[in-house]
Design a protein around this motif. Structure first.
Motif, PDB file in Angstrom:
ATOM      1  N   ALA A 149     -11.318  -3.320  -0.237  1.00 26.51           N
ATOM      2  CA  ALA A 149     -12.407  -2.355  -0.207  1.00 26.51           C
ATOM      3  C   ALA A 149     -12.745  -1.986  -1.639  1.00 26.51           C
ATOM      4  O   ALA A 149     -11.971  -2.242  -2.569  1.00 26.51           O
ATOM      5  N   ARG A 202      -9.412   6.210  -4.272  1.00 19.62           N
ATOM      6  CA  ARG A 202      -9.142   7.386  -3.453  1.00 19.62           C
ATOM      7  C   ARG A 202      -8.243   8.307  -4.278  1.00 19.62           C
ATOM      8  O   ARG A 202      -8.675   8.856  -5.272  1.00 19.62           O
ATOM      9  N   GLU A 222      -4.353   7.293   0.688  1.00 18.63           N
ATOM     10  CA  GLU A 222      -5.292   8.010   1.546  1.00 18.63           C
ATOM     11  C   GLU A 222      -4.901   9.471   1.715  1.00 18.63           C
ATOM     12  O   GLU A 222      -5.757  10.329   1.934  1.00 18.63           O
ATOM     13  N   SER A 233      -6.406  -1.794   2.176  1.00 25.02           N
ATOM     14  CA  SER A 233      -6.059  -1.136   3.432  1.00 25.02           C
ATOM     15  C   SER A 233      -5.359  -2.132   4.333  1.00 25.02           C
ATOM     16  O   SER A 233      -5.548  -3.344   4.218  1.00 25.02           O
ATOM     17  N   ILE A 243       0.856  -1.179   0.000  1.00 31.56           N
ATOM     18  CA  ILE A 243       0.000   0.000   0.000  1.00 31.56           C
ATOM     19  C   ILE A 243       0.896   1.234   0.000  1.00 31.56           C
ATOM     20  O   ILE A 243       2.032   1.204   0.463  1.00 31.56           O
ATOM     21  N   HIS A 264      -5.344   3.281   4.464  1.00 29.94           N
ATOM     22  CA  HIS A 264      -5.797   2.929   3.129  1.00 29.94           C
ATOM     23  C   HIS A 264      -4.774   3.364   2.087  1.00 29.94           C
ATOM     24  O   HIS A 264      -4.039   4.336   2.284  1.00 29.94           O
ATOM     25  N   ASP A 265      -4.750   2.630   0.994  1.00 28.91           N
ATOM     26  CA  ASP A 265      -3.879   2.995  -0.117  1.00 28.91           C
ATOM     27  C   ASP A 265      -4.244   4.381  -0.661  1.00 28.91           C
ATOM     28  O   ASP A 265      -5.417   4.687  -0.866  1.00 28.91           O
TER      29      ASP A 265
END
Length: 283
Positions: A26, A151, A39, A31, A9, A36-37
């Motif tokens: 997700a 994201r 983020e 994550s 990540i 989270h990747d």
């Protein structure tokens, strides 16, 4: 059968990755450890996203997860801690990532000053808000499958590369008298072994039980693979070698390596290094 050999990540877009033994799936990517990747993201004061394309020193900005913080290091600077808990009072800021305008959370003046010193240019740090949804383009995913989102990744939630594909490139680099490149130059989230070179281009889905991951778009490569991820120093660009055999007609002749992947099913389930995945070919 493919074997998942690495999971990575990238908590802060275009900064160093974090190799993890397992990651949770997700809709908008992977994550691990509450992070989270992609983020977080570094932007100009006007909100335009920044990457190693402009500031290769970003490769040396290294995150790690400690207790309730994402601790970030950079050469010559004291570490900074970013709380994992979202701040509901963080100021909203509109940022631009490619063609997408996204409302993000500004991480404040201390983080802005630290990252400005780290990359050598005025900037701010922003975080993806939990109440924001950034859908992927349906040009490649279609409209009849599950919805996909990301994201602060360039456009799709997961990037997958077969180890054999890099091995093939490295053989060609060796034959040209060039040094081999490590996988981190191409910044994948998932690396798989056990399939032929570039076979990931033709896989309809990687599956294991209730998990189904669908490759949807070849990854067009930019100059970032020329950047040494340990030093942040650009070197010879492998695109000249890739151009000789990886120009992709589906991408208007762009050089591609790796596949962007969306989650068809398995949201909330866990991927683990060493896990076997059925590679179902599209023909």
């Amino acid at each position: 059968m493919a074997t998942l050999s690495e999971l990575v990540i990238y908590p802060i877009k275009s900064c160093a990755g974090l190799s993890v033994p397992e990651a949770r799936l997700a809709l908008d990517g992977l994550s691990a450890g509450g992070v989270h990747d992609r983020e977080w993201m570094v932007v100009t004061r006007e909100g335009l996203f920044l990457t190693q394309r402009e500031y290769p020193r970003m490769a040396t900005v290294t995150p790690r997860i400690e207790a309730n913080e994402l601790v970030v290091d950079a050469p010559g600077l004291p570490a900074i801690g970013l709380p994992l808990a979202h701040d509901p009072d963080a100021p909203a800021i509109e940022v631009l990532i490619w063609d997408d305008h996204v409302i993000a959370a500004d991480c404040g003046e201390h983080a802005a000053a630290w990252f400005s010193d780290a990359i050598g240019a005025p900037c701010r740090l922003v975080r993806f808000r939990p109440d924001v949804h950034r859908p992927t383009s349906t040009k490649w995913t279609g409209t009849d499958g599950p919805p996909a989102a990301s994201r602060f990744s360039d456009g799709y939630p997961i990037l997958l590369i077969g180890q054999s594909s890099l091995d093939d490139l490295n053989t060609r680099l060796n034959n040209a008298g060039r040094e081999q490149l490590p996988m981190n130059r191409f910044r994948p989230n998932m690396v798989v072994q056990g399939i032929d070179a570039f076979e990931e281009d033709f896989v309809a889905a990687f599956t294991d039980g209730d998990i189904s991951l669908r490759p949807v778009k070849p990854c067009a490569r930019c100059p970032i693979p020329s950047v040494d991820q340990s030093t942040g120093v650009p070197g010879p660009d492998p695109l000249d070698i890739l151009q000789t055999y990886r120009a992709n007609a589906r991408m208007d002749g762009a050089v591609t390596l790796g596949m962007n992947v969306v989650v068809q099913s398995g949201i909330g389930l866990t991927l683990r290094v060493g896990q076997e995945l059925d590679a179902e070919l599209a023909f």
